[in-house]
Design a protein around this motif. Structure first.
Motif, short mmCIF file in Angstrom:
data_model
loop_
_atom_site.label_atom_id
_atom_site.label_comp_id
_atom_site.label_asym_id
_atom_site.label_seq_id
_atom_site.Cartn_x
_atom_site.Cartn_y
_atom_site.Cartn_z
N TYR A 241 1.41 -2.63 0.98
CA TYR A 241 -0.04 -2.67 0.78
C TYR A 241 -0.41 -2.10 -0.60
O TYR A 241 -1.18 -2.70 -1.35
N LEU A 242 0.18 -0.94 -0.94
CA LEU A 242 -0.13 -0.30 -2.23
C LEU A 242 0.39 -1.12 -3.41
O LEU A 242 -0.21 -1.14 -4.48
N ASP A 243 1.52 -1.83 -3.22
CA ASP A 243 2.07 -2.68 -4.28
C ASP A 243 1.04 -3.74 -4.68
O ASP A 243 0.92 -4.08 -5.85
N CYS A 244 0.29 -4.20 -3.70
CA CYS A 244 -0.70 -5.24 -3.97
C CYS A 244 -2.06 -4.66 -4.34
O CYS A 244 -2.71 -5.12 -5.28
N PHE A 245 -2.50 -3.62 -3.62
CA PHE A 245 -3.86 -3.12 -3.78
C PHE A 245 -3.96 -1.80 -4.55
O PHE A 245 -5.06 -1.35 -4.86
N GLY A 246 -2.82 -1.15 -4.82
CA GLY A 246 -2.83 0.10 -5.58
C GLY A 246 -2.75 -0.16 -7.08
O GLY A 246 -2.48 -1.28 -7.51
N THR A 247 -2.99 0.87 -7.88
CA THR A 247 -2.90 0.72 -9.34
C THR A 247 -1.54 1.25 -9.82
O THR A 247 -0.93 2.08 -9.13
N PRO A 248 -1.06 0.82 -11.00
CA PRO A 248 0.21 1.34 -11.52
C PRO A 248 0.19 2.87 -11.67
O PRO A 248 1.22 3.53 -11.49
N ILE A 251 0.95 4.26 -8.09
CA ILE A 251 2.26 4.05 -7.48
C ILE A 251 3.44 4.26 -8.44
O ILE A 251 4.58 4.20 -8.03
N GLY A 252 3.13 4.54 -9.72
CA GLY A 252 4.20 4.89 -10.66
C GLY A 252 5.00 3.70 -11.16
O GLY A 252 6.03 3.85 -11.81
N LYS A 253 4.57 2.50 -10.83
CA LYS A 253 5.24 1.30 -11.32
C LYS A 253 4.24 0.15 -11.25
O LYS A 253 3.19 0.27 -10.63
N VAL A 297 -3.50 -15.31 -5.92
CA VAL A 297 -2.99 -14.82 -4.63
C VAL A 297 -3.74 -13.56 -4.22
O VAL A 297 -4.16 -13.42 -3.06
N LYS A 298 -3.94 -12.64 -5.15
CA LYS A 298 -4.66 -11.39 -4.83
C LYS A 298 -6.09 -11.68 -4.39
O LYS A 298 -6.61 -11.05 -3.47
N LYS A 299 -6.72 -12.64 -5.06
CA LYS A 299 -8.09 -13.01 -4.70
C LYS A 299 -8.12 -13.55 -3.26
O LYS A 299 -8.99 -13.20 -2.46
N LEU A 300 -7.11 -14.36 -2.92
CA LEU A 300 -7.03 -14.90 -1.56
C LEU A 300 -6.82 -13.77 -0.54
O LEU A 300 -7.46 -13.76 0.52
N PHE A 301 -5.96 -12.82 -0.87
CA PHE A 301 -5.73 -11.68 0.04
C PHE A 301 -7.04 -10.93 0.31
O PHE A 301 -7.30 -10.52 1.43
N ASN A 302 -7.85 -10.80 -0.75
CA ASN A 302 -9.15 -10.13 -0.57
C ASN A 302 -10.07 -10.94 0.34
O ASN A 302 -10.73 -10.40 1.22
N GLU A 303 -10.08 -12.25 0.11
CA GLU A 303 -10.93 -13.13 0.92
C GLU A 303 -10.53 -13.09 2.40
O GLU A 303 -11.36 -13.22 3.30
N PHE A 342 6.42 14.96 9.02
CA PHE A 342 6.70 13.66 8.41
C PHE A 342 5.48 12.74 8.49
O PHE A 342 5.12 12.08 7.51
N LEU A 343 4.86 12.72 9.65
CA LEU A 343 3.68 11.87 9.83
C LEU A 343 2.56 12.30 8.87
O LEU A 343 1.90 11.46 8.25
N GLY A 344 2.41 13.62 8.71
CA GLY A 344 1.38 14.15 7.81
C GLY A 344 1.58 13.72 6.36
O GLY A 344 0.61 13.50 5.62
N LYS A 345 2.86 13.58 5.95
CA LYS A 345 3.14 13.17 4.57
C LYS A 345 2.81 11.70 4.32
O LYS A 345 2.52 11.30 3.20
N VAL A 346 2.87 10.90 5.38
CA VAL A 346 2.69 9.45 5.22
C VAL A 346 1.24 9.02 5.43
O VAL A 346 0.72 8.18 4.70
N TYR A 347 0.58 9.59 6.44
CA TYR A 347 -0.76 9.14 6.82
C TYR A 347 -1.74 9.22 5.65
O TYR A 347 -1.88 10.24 5.01
N LYS A 348 -2.37 8.08 5.37
CA LYS A 348 -3.40 7.97 4.32
C LYS A 348 -2.91 8.28 2.90
O LYS A 348 -3.72 8.58 2.03
N ARG A 349 -1.60 8.24 2.67
CA ARG A 349 -1.14 8.51 1.30
C ARG A 349 -1.63 7.38 0.38
O ARG A 349 -1.88 6.27 0.82
#
Length: 351
Positions: A241-248, A251-253, A297-303, A342-349
């Motif tokens: 999800y972050l690869d598509c909707f996050g910024t570089p 996400i560091g890449k 493709v990103k525009k379609l994902f948003n739609e 572990f769950l705390g580290k992942v949730y909403k990151r």
């Protein structure tokens, strides 16, 4: 300095000792200095640059299981548990160096991928093998006389193989040169992420800390597996999800899943929602290397409202995992807190 930063600094201090130990071994083999320098550069460039979550999780889990703080551990005890953490970071480095070549990625952790560093090229293949080999040199040096030594070896060998199986299915499902979205499915995606990510990123750190803490009952290993594997799947779905909707910056890449024809959770969700015309747009643009196709493709994902679908998925999986954690049997030394952490580290990151 915050306690989190102090814990990281202490952990990195063990990496420096580890590099010296590995150097000594090469010296004992009478390796030429140029080869020693190359190996050290490989270790330094590829191992400590990330968030170190996997390695630090071994230490955190060990402390929780033993009701201790870092200050309670002797230098020798801390070093052993930190070495197990660094063994996972070496495994991660091994996978990433190879993975970046397979994907022809350009950046990793904000720097050029190792194979793109001047003078490296295909030597990176051997360098990845050496990162893996270092794990077993270190395990032998520090754990050879421990009762759980064979458990550690078995665990690393099994998890490495599981991760490589996940990578295999990823590569044959999502050939960068032949885009065929009919090969994709949420079932395949689930297998890929469980095997490629969940075992080594989530189960491995906890199982290592459990073995070192003397908690080795198969019932307990199964309890943590049954929670950490779905948690690892959630983590990777979040990553997709972050690869598509996050910024570089986040996400560091630079996200490349669309251009790389990845069998990601995002495209699989889209495939469930598209009409005939939208499917044609996906077929024509997904996996193409140009920015315009990626933007379509990103525009379609948003739609298609993929962001809302993700938010709903996140809330439902987290509720389910919390319920499972509540039911964990702690009678043999396992602690729910390990799984909650572990769950705390992942949730909403967001990175």
């Amino acid at each position: 300095m915050s306690s989190k930063l102090a814990a990281r600094e202490k952990f990195i201090g063990v990496f420096d000792q580890m590099v010296e130990e590995l150097k000594e071994i090469l010296i004992s083999y009478k390796m030429p200095q140029t080869a020693i320098d190359w190996f050290v550069k490989n270790l330094d460039y590829n191992t400590p640059g990330g968030k170190l979550n996997r390695g630090l999780s071994v230490v955190d889990t060990y402390l929780i299981l033993n009701n201790k703080t870092i200050e309670d551990l002797s230098d020798a005890e801390y070093k052993k548990v930190a070495i197990l953490g660094w063994a996972i970071e070496l495994l991660q480095a091994y996978f990433l160096v190879a993975d970046d070549m397979m994907d022809q990625s350009k950046t990793r952790r904000g720097h050029p991928c190792w194979y793109l560093v001047e003078g490296v090229n295909n030597i990176a293949i051997n360098d990845s093998f050496m990162l893996e080999g270092a794990i077993y040199i270190l395990l032998k040096k520090h754990f050879r006389n421990d009762s759980y030594y064979v458990d550690l070896l078995d665990l690393f060998h099994e998890v490495t193989f599981q991760t490589e199986l996940g990578q295999l299915l990823d590569l044959v499902t999502a050939d960068e040169n032949i885009v065929d979205l009919d090969k994709f499915s949420l079932e395949k995606h689930s297998f890929i992420v469980i095997f490629k990510t969940a075992y080594y990123s989530f189960y491995l750190p906890v199982a290592l800390a459990m073995f070192m803490s003397g908690i080795n009952d198969e019932k307990d290993l199964k309890q943590v597996r049954d929670i950490l594997i779905p948690l690892g799947e959630y983590f990777q779905i979040q990553d997709d999800y972050l690869d598509c909707f996050g910024t570089p910056e986040q996400i560091g890449k630079i996200g490349t899943d669309i251009k790389d024809n990845k069998c990601s959770w995002v495209v699989n969700q889209a495939l469930l929602k598209v009409n005939k015309e939208q499917r044609q747009l996906l077929d024509n643009n997904y996996g193409k290397k140009d920015d315009e196709s990626e933007a379509r493709v990103k525009k379609l994902f948003n739609e298609l409202g993929i962001q809302k679908t993700y938010e709903e998925y996140e809330e439902s999986i987290v509720a389910k995992l919390r319920e499972q954690i509540e039911q964990v049997d702690e009678s043999r030394g396992l602690k729910k807190e390990v799984l909650t952490a572990f769950l705390g580290k992942v949730y909403k990151r967001s990175k």
